[in-house]
Design a protein around this motif. Structure first.
Motif, mmCIF file in Angstrom:
data_model
loop_
_atom_site.group_PDB
_atom_site.id
_atom_site.type_symbol
_atom_site.label_atom_id
_atom_site.label_comp_id
_atom_site.label_asym_id
_atom_site.label_seq_id
_atom_site.Cartn_x
_atom_site.Cartn_y
_atom_site.Cartn_z
ATOM 1 N N SER A 1 0.840 -1.201 0.000
ATOM 2 C CA SER A 1 0.000 0.000 0.000
ATOM 3 C C SER A 1 0.873 1.248 0.000
ATOM 4 C CB SER A 1 -0.922 -0.012 1.213
ATOM 5 O OG SER A 1 -0.156 0.035 2.396
ATOM 6 N N ASN A 2 0.466 2.222 -0.796
ATOM 7 C CA ASN A 2 1.198 3.480 -0.948
ATOM 8 C C ASN A 2 2.602 3.263 -1.510
ATOM 9 O OD1 ASN A 2 0.512 6.125 -0.817
ATOM 10 N ND2 ASN A 2 0.650 6.288 1.404
ATOM 11 N N GLY A 3 2.794 2.157 -2.218
ATOM 12 C CA GLY A 3 4.102 1.747 -2.705
ATOM 13 C C GLY A 3 4.893 2.759 -3.499
ATOM 14 N N PRO A 4 4.332 3.320 -4.587
ATOM 15 C CA PRO A 4 5.130 4.252 -5.384
ATOM 16 C C PRO A 4 5.664 5.440 -4.581
ATOM 17 C CG PRO A 4 3.240 3.549 -6.637
ATOM 18 C CD PRO A 4 3.071 3.000 -5.242
ATOM 19 N N ARG A 5 4.872 5.928 -3.659
ATOM 20 C CA ARG A 5 5.345 7.054 -2.824
ATOM 21 C C ARG A 5 6.533 6.624 -1.961
ATOM 22 N NH1 ARG A 5 0.833 10.103 -0.861
ATOM 23 N NH2 ARG A 5 1.327 11.407 -2.614
ATOM 24 N N TRP A 6 6.467 5.415 -1.402
ATOM 25 C CA TRP A 6 7.574 4.924 -0.584
ATOM 26 C C TRP A 6 8.815 4.676 -1.428
ATOM 27 C CZ3 TRP A 6 8.187 5.046 4.459
ATOM 28 C CH2 TRP A 6 7.062 5.193 5.259
ATOM 29 N N VAL A 7 8.637 4.170 -2.643
ATOM 30 C CA VAL A 7 9.786 3.946 -3.522
ATOM 31 C C VAL A 7 10.455 5.280 -3.846
ATOM 32 C CG1 VAL A 7 10.526 3.118 -5.797
ATOM 33 C CG2 VAL A 7 8.859 1.808 -4.482
ATOM 34 N N LEU A 8 9.658 6.290 -4.059
ATOM 35 C CA LEU A 8 10.209 7.616 -4.314
ATOM 36 C C LEU A 8 11.006 8.118 -3.113
ATOM 37 C CD1 LEU A 8 10.391 9.789 -6.451
ATOM 38 C CD2 LEU A 8 8.295 10.777 -5.546
ATOM 39 N N ASN A 9 10.514 7.875 -1.925
ATOM 40 C CA ASN A 9 11.269 8.249 -0.717
ATOM 41 C C ASN A 9 12.581 7.472 -0.620
ATOM 42 O OD1 ASN A 9 9.353 10.087 0.151
ATOM 43 N ND2 ASN A 9 8.270 8.593 1.403
ATOM 44 N N CYS A 10 12.563 6.206 -1.018
ATOM 45 C CA CYS A 10 13.770 5.384 -0.970
ATOM 46 C C CYS A 10 14.834 5.885 -1.948
ATOM 47 C CB CYS A 10 13.439 3.927 -1.279
ATOM 48 S SG CYS A 10 12.458 3.122 -0.012
ATOM 49 N N ALA A 11 14.421 6.594 -2.960
ATOM 50 C CA ALA A 11 15.374 7.138 -3.937
ATOM 51 C C ALA A 11 16.316 8.151 -3.292
ATOM 52 C CB ALA A 11 14.619 7.783 -5.101
ATOM 53 N N LEU A 12 15.969 8.640 -2.124
ATOM 54 C CA LEU A 12 16.792 9.636 -1.437
ATOM 55 C C LEU A 12 17.894 9.024 -0.574
ATOM 56 C CD1 LEU A 12 13.881 11.993 -0.341
ATOM 57 C CD2 LEU A 12 15.359 12.212 -2.360
ATOM 58 N N VAL A 13 17.954 7.702 -0.481
ATOM 59 C CA VAL A 13 18.919 7.048 0.405
ATOM 60 C C VAL A 13 20.355 7.266 -0.081
ATOM 61 C CG1 VAL A 13 19.733 4.807 1.269
ATOM 62 C CG2 VAL A 13 17.288 5.339 1.226
ATOM 63 N N ASN A 14 20.630 6.884 -1.303
ATOM 64 C CA ASN A 14 21.968 7.076 -1.882
ATOM 65 C C ASN A 14 21.882 6.858 -3.391
ATOM 66 O OD1 ASN A 14 22.148 4.264 -2.402
ATOM 67 N ND2 ASN A 14 23.154 3.888 -0.449
ATOM 68 N N LYS A 15 23.016 6.903 -4.050
ATOM 69 C CA LYS A 15 23.050 6.819 -5.514
ATOM 70 C C LYS A 15 22.504 5.479 -6.030
ATOM 71 C CE LYS A 15 26.308 7.808 -9.230
ATOM 72 N NZ LYS A 15 27.706 8.142 -9.522
ATOM 73 N N THR A 16 22.866 4.382 -5.402
ATOM 74 C CA THR A 16 22.385 3.059 -5.831
ATOM 75 C C THR A 16 20.875 2.961 -5.687
ATOM 76 O OG1 THR A 16 24.481 2.038 -5.176
ATOM 77 C CG2 THR A 16 22.579 0.569 -5.437
ATOM 78 N N TRP A 17 20.372 3.388 -4.551
ATOM 79 C CA TRP A 17 18.931 3.336 -4.315
ATOM 80 C C TRP A 17 18.202 4.261 -5.282
ATOM 81 C CZ3 TRP A 17 16.006 0.994 -0.121
ATOM 82 C CH2 TRP A 17 16.760 0.047 0.585
ATOM 83 N N PHE A 18 18.778 5.405 -5.590
ATOM 84 C CA PHE A 18 18.159 6.341 -6.531
ATOM 85 C C PHE A 18 17.995 5.689 -7.901
ATOM 86 C CE2 PHE A 18 18.719 9.317 -10.041
ATOM 87 C CZ PHE A 18 17.625 10.148 -9.842
ATOM 88 N N HIS A 19 19.078 5.115 -8.427
ATOM 89 C CA HIS A 19 19.011 4.531 -9.765
ATOM 90 C C HIS A 19 18.027 3.366 -9.841
ATOM 91 C CE1 HIS A 19 21.979 7.013 -11.688
ATOM 92 N NE2 HIS A 19 22.788 6.854 -10.659
ATOM 93 N N GLU A 20 17.998 2.539 -8.815
ATOM 94 C CA GLU A 20 17.062 1.412 -8.810
ATOM 95 C C GLU A 20 15.618 1.891 -8.646
ATOM 96 O OE1 GLU A 20 17.695 -1.845 -9.564
ATOM 97 O OE2 GLU A 20 19.590 -0.913 -10.124
#
Length: 160
Positions: free
Chosen positions: A31-50
């Protein structure tokens, strides 16, 4: 000493794109997955690209995101980067009056990985008197095209 080894191993595992990808795919379908994935993009470069690869890889009807609507909002210098990531997308037809808004956002883009396209034929009501336009797309590897007829209430460009 063993605590440091466990910590370092965990950090190394979370830096591997394969593991990060599996985590983000799982998050996307909760639930609310895409929003959480977008937040995970802020972790670091690897997480951003994935995260960006996962978010832009599938733009289907079920997600409520249509390729033509999204690309109008993306700055022109970034559009090709996102087009390279797409595998599944949905586009809507539009009226002749709004062609000048929609088509420039999609022209000159190449979609090298797009293999499935949903074309939503959008009509205002039951009449087909008004001509509709489909976006011209440069898709190199299209394997499947779905065509669906939609009736209002769907807003066509420009938004009022």
């Amino acid at each position: 000493m063993s605590h440091k080894i466990v910590t370092f191993s965990g950090h190394r595992a979370l830096a591997l794109p394969e593991i990060v990808s599996e985590i983000l795919v799982w998050i996307k379908y909760t639930s609310n997955g895409p929003r959480w994935v977008l937040n995970c993009a802020l972790v670091n470069k690897t997480w951003f690209h994935e995260a960006i690869r996962i978010l832009w890889g599938s733009m289907e009807i079920s997600g409520g995101m249509h390729l033509d609507e999204v690309m109008v909002k993306v700055s022109p210098d970034r559009r090709q980067m996102y087009a390279d990531l797409m595998k599944v997308a949905t586009v809507k037809t539009y009226s002749q009056k709004t062609e000048a808004v929609v088509q420039p956002a999609l022209e000159n883009l190449v979609f090298p990985n797009l293999h499935t396209l949903y074309l939503a034929l959008v009509f205002r009501g039951w009449s087909t008197e008004e001509s509709i336009r489909a976006p011209a797309l440069n898709i190199l590897n299209l394997r499947t095209l779905y065509i669906e007829r939609w009736h209002a209430p769907i807003h066509l460009f420009p938004y009022h």
